[in-house]
Scaffold this motif. Structure first.
Motif, PDB file in Angstrom:
ATOM      1  N   ARG A  86       0.839  -1.033  -0.025  1.00  0.00           N
ATOM      2  CA  ARG A  86      -0.066   0.178  -0.136  1.00  0.00           C
ATOM      3  C   ARG A  86       0.860   1.156   0.112  1.00  0.00           C
ATOM      4  O   ARG A  86       0.303   2.241  -0.239  1.00  0.00           O
ATOM      5  CB  ARG A  86      -0.927   0.078   1.330  1.00  0.00           C
ATOM      6  CG  ARG A  86      -1.985  -1.228   1.324  1.00  0.00           C
ATOM      7  CD  ARG A  86      -2.895  -1.164   0.064  1.00  0.00           C
ATOM      8  NE  ARG A  86      -3.927  -2.152   0.227  1.00  0.00           N
ATOM      9  CZ  ARG A  86      -4.887  -2.619  -0.465  1.00  0.00           C
ATOM     10  NH1 ARG A  86      -4.651  -2.144  -1.916  1.00  0.00           N
ATOM     11  NH2 ARG A  86      -5.686  -3.373  -0.350  1.00  0.00           N
ATOM     12  N   GLY A  87       2.131   1.157   0.368  1.00  0.00           N
ATOM     13  CA  GLY A  87       2.903   2.412   0.382  1.00  0.00           C
ATOM     14  C   GLY A  87       4.223   1.868   0.893  1.00  0.00           C
ATOM     15  O   GLY A  87       4.380   1.210   1.760  1.00  0.00           O
ATOM     16  N   VAL A  88       5.323   2.801   0.224  1.00  0.00           N
ATOM     17  CA  VAL A  88       6.703   2.650   0.816  1.00  0.00           C
ATOM     18  C   VAL A  88       7.229   4.134   1.380  1.00  0.00           C
ATOM     19  O   VAL A  88       7.223   4.810   0.628  1.00  0.00           O
ATOM     20  CB  VAL A  88       7.430   2.103  -0.238  1.00  0.00           C
ATOM     21  CG1 VAL A  88       8.886   1.882   0.227  1.00  0.00           C
ATOM     22  CG2 VAL A  88       6.959   0.646  -0.815  1.00  0.00           C
ATOM     23  N   ALA A  89       7.924   4.130   2.514  1.00  0.00           N
ATOM     24  CA  ALA A  89       8.262   5.383   3.003  1.00  0.00           C
ATOM     25  C   ALA A  89       9.921   5.244   3.365  1.00  0.00           C
ATOM     26  O   ALA A  89      10.092   5.087   4.576  1.00  0.00           O
ATOM     27  CB  ALA A  89       7.563   6.012   4.107  1.00  0.00           C
ATOM     28  N   PRO A  90      10.744   5.185   2.576  1.00  0.00           N
ATOM     29  CA  PRO A  90      12.278   5.273   2.847  1.00  0.00           C
ATOM     30  C   PRO A  90      12.786   6.313   3.480  1.00  0.00           C
ATOM     31  O   PRO A  90      12.518   7.467   3.019  1.00  0.00           O
ATOM     32  CB  PRO A  90      12.761   4.585   1.774  1.00  0.00           C
ATOM     33  CG  PRO A  90      12.154   5.363   0.541  1.00  0.00           C
ATOM     34  CD  PRO A  90      10.795   5.097   1.199  1.00  0.00           C
TER      35      PRO A  90
END
Length: 407
Positions: free
Chosen positions: A225-229
């Motif tokens: 649903r989402g990626v936040a590196p």
């Protein structure tokens, strides 16, 4: 050593985070379970020990004292150290460890957040065996009603062998197999996971987060649903290495990272026959056996890259070819080749002296070139550690919004 690297590796370790809470074992398999199994058993649990069971008030106090974000109306959570079956760099069966945090009140159809931790060269400093961000961050997400998952990676924590630092393939395999283990653990504790997945990570973990997101983009079990590196070294060849060689990074930090990366990549890609071909002091290689503490490693390293490596090896990393180039190319593609459909929010600080801001700019270009809806938030002219503490509240808010339907 300057404080930037030490702060990132040590100051985020919220010492004593769980000392005030009673702990109890909750083994899911008999002690002495076999550590070599068929690959079909990947993700099955060898053991799961309850590290802590905290009330919402205890969670808030612990996270607040360590300067991690505290979710609104935090709920209590149970924190487990899990040993599970996975595969090694050679594809053969092995075990790895990690942390799983389950919320108290939220029990059905839980969204899952996986947190990929930053650079760690010491087995005993990993989340399954020591306090730090590998415990605090999954606890933070559990307090917000998620299932929180944080792999130690291969060779750290309770896992055997060496850690293959910055190896995207095993960052993925250890994460995916821990997700399977988390699903099994949740089921034994009366929780169910929905399969909806959000991924974040800091520093090396930013690199790992993008690798995991890319691998699970079209997965049949997990719905990404989402990626936040946060502040990831996505582009060693064209961003991180040039910044280090041009003295645009903290020299002590650059020395640590290059030494660790070289030793790790040599194990995987064979850079040298003898460490004296790469290091002026061949004893540097022994510092990265997983048993030396950060202080011991720091004391054993010189003050600059040029004092660390031989002239011949300096030339090889300045103009990479052969095995060095192959190692870079094998792990610098985590932001490339994506398909649109999953949002990516990158976070980084332009003042970062450990991981060059150019890494995040490079990742953003790769994603947008493929039509991925991506953005980069510059959290300011701050050091590496501070970029994490400024980014995590925004990641927590965004993930909550995604779960609530605000995309």
């Amino acid at each position: 050593m300057k404080t930037s690297l030490k702060k990132r590796l040590l100051a985020a370790a919220c010492t004593g985070l769980f000392l005030a809470t009673a702990t109890a074992p909750a083994a899911l398999a008999a002690s002495g379970a076999p550590t070599t199994v068929t690959i079909d058993d990947r993700g099955s649990i060898v053991s799961a020990d309850l590290l802590a069971s905290l009330s919402g008030a205890q969670v808030a106090a612990s996270l607040g004292a360590a300067k991690f974000p505290v979710p609104a109306k935090p709920q209590g959570a149970d924190l487990y150290a899990v040993v599970y079956r996975t595969i090694g760099v050679d594809g053969r069966p092995t075990t790895a460890s990690g942390v799983v945090a389950l919320p108290h009140r939220s029990r059905k159809n839980l969204w899952t957040v996986t947190y990929e931790h930053g650079t760690n060269a010491t087995k005993a400093a990993a989340g399954s065996v020591a306090d730090g961000d590998g415990r605090a961050v999954p606890l933070m997400f559990a307090a917000a009603g998620f299932a929180g998952v944080a792999p130690d990676y291969l060779g750290l924590g309770k896992g055997p062998g060496f850690h293959p630092y910055m190896d995207a393939a095993t960052e993925v395999s250890t994460t995916v197999d821990l997700l399977r283990a988390a699903k099994e653990l949740a089921g034994t504790k009366g929780r169910t996971l929905s399969g909806d997945l959000l991924v974040t990570g800091f520093s090396q973990g930013g690199h790992a987060a993008m690798a995991v997101g890319k691998a699970l983009r079209d997965d049949r079990v997990w719905r990404l649903r989402g990626v936040a590196p946060i502040a990831g070294p996505f582009d060693v060849k064209d961003a991180e290495m040039p910044a280090a060689l041009e003295d645009r990074l903290d020299p002590r930090s650059a020395t640590f990272y290059l030494a660790y990366w070289t030793v790790s990549m040599n194990r995987l890609h064979h850079f040298y026959d003898s460490p004296s071909e790469a290091f002026r002091d061949p004893g540097v290689e022994k510092l990265f056996d997983g048993n030396h503490t950060f202080e011991q490693i720091a004391a054993g390293l010189p003050a600059s890259l040029r004092d660390l490596v031989t002239d011949a090896y300096l030339e090889r990393i300045s103009r990479p070819s052969g095995a060095v180039l192959r190692a870079m190319e094998a792990n610098d593609d985590t932001c490339a080749g994506w398909r649109p459909g999953v949002r990516v929010k990158l976070f980084a600080g332009r003042g970062d002296g450990d991981v060059a801001y150019d890494n995040s700019l490079s990742c953003l270009r790769d994603l947008r070139a493929r039509g991925v809806k991506a953005m980069l938030t510059d959290v300011g002219d701050v050091d590496h550690t501070t970029s994490a503490f400024l980014s995590l509240p925004q990641v927590l808010d965004w993930f909550g919004g995604v779960r609530g339907g605000d995309r």
